[in-house]
Design an enzyme around this catalytic site. Structure first.
Site, PDB file in Angstrom:
ATOM      1  N   SER A 189       0.792  -1.228   0.000  1.00 27.78           N
ATOM      2  CA  SER A 189       0.000   0.000   0.000  1.00 27.78           C
ATOM      3  C   SER A 189       0.821   1.274   0.000  1.00 27.78           C
ATOM      4  CB  SER A 189      -0.929   0.019   1.212  1.00 27.78           C
ATOM      5  OG  SER A 189      -1.914  -0.963   1.064  1.00 27.78           O
TER       6      SER A 189
ATOM      7  N   THR B  64      -8.366 -13.027   4.436  1.00 29.35           N
ATOM      8  CA  THR B  64      -7.269 -12.428   5.180  1.00 29.35           C
ATOM      9  C   THR B  64      -5.947 -13.118   4.878  1.00 29.35           C
ATOM     10  OG1 THR B  64      -8.915 -11.951   6.862  1.00 29.35           O
ATOM     11  CG2 THR B  64      -6.670 -11.464   7.429  1.00 29.35           C
TER      12      THR B  64
END
Length: 179
Positions: A90, A151
């Site tokens: 990110s 996840t």
């Protein structure tokens, strides 16, 4: 082709990649050498907090700084080295946005222009602007919702895969716009 999602990283990086093929941008001023002791302190802190290894690679013009410590593979006990490939995740959004805003300042990109102006393959709606992509207001589906649904298993299933921009856009087209 219909697109239903492109995240800031995907769209911004695609815009920057497209512009990279354009004539060269004026050279930027030289930056000071990095604070190597500061980099080492951050790496040591990361390892103290449980990271098996850390690497830093800074390429600036003709200068290159490579600093690494620890292990890249704890099972094989392979030493970390700064010439390895690695995922930035990110944090790439921050770097991409900085470069994009530099291009805006140079007049090469207009934040309020349709993103399709800069992309080789159009998004599904010409009303989506560069500003919409940067502020996550494009209405395009975030493909990472599907990738990381489970996840850790979701992350593990894609962590070593290298996606093309088109593959990521295609993952998005399976969904309707979010607004």
């Amino acid at each position: 082709m219909r697109f239903t999602i492109a995240s800031i990283t995907l769209a911004s990086t695609a815009v920057i990649t497209t512009l990279a093929a354009s004539p060269a941008v004026a050279a930027s001023p030289s930056l000071p050498a990095p604070d190597i002791s500061g980099v080492l302190a951050v790496q040591k802190q990361a390892m103290a907090n449980g990271a098996p290894g850390a690497l830093t690679r800074i390429d600036s013009g003709g200068s290159s700084y490579r600093i690494s410590m620890g292990q890249s593979d704890t099972v094989a006990r392979t030493a970390m080295d700064a010439d390895r490939r690695f995922r930035v995740g990110s944090v790439s959004k921050s770097f991409t946005t900085v470069v994009l805003m530099q291009l805006v300042a140079e007049g090469r990109i207009d934040l309020d222009a349709p993103a399709n102006t800069y992309l080789p393959q159009p998004l599904p709606d010409d009303r989506i602007t560069v500003r919409h992509l940067l502020s996550h207001r494009s209405g395009l589906w975030d493909y990472t919702n599907d990738m990381f649904y489970y996840t850790v298993p979701g992350f593990e299933s894609v962590r070593n895969k290298v996606f093309t921009y088109q593959e990521l856009i295609d993952l998005s087209t399976a969904h309707q716009p979010t607004n």
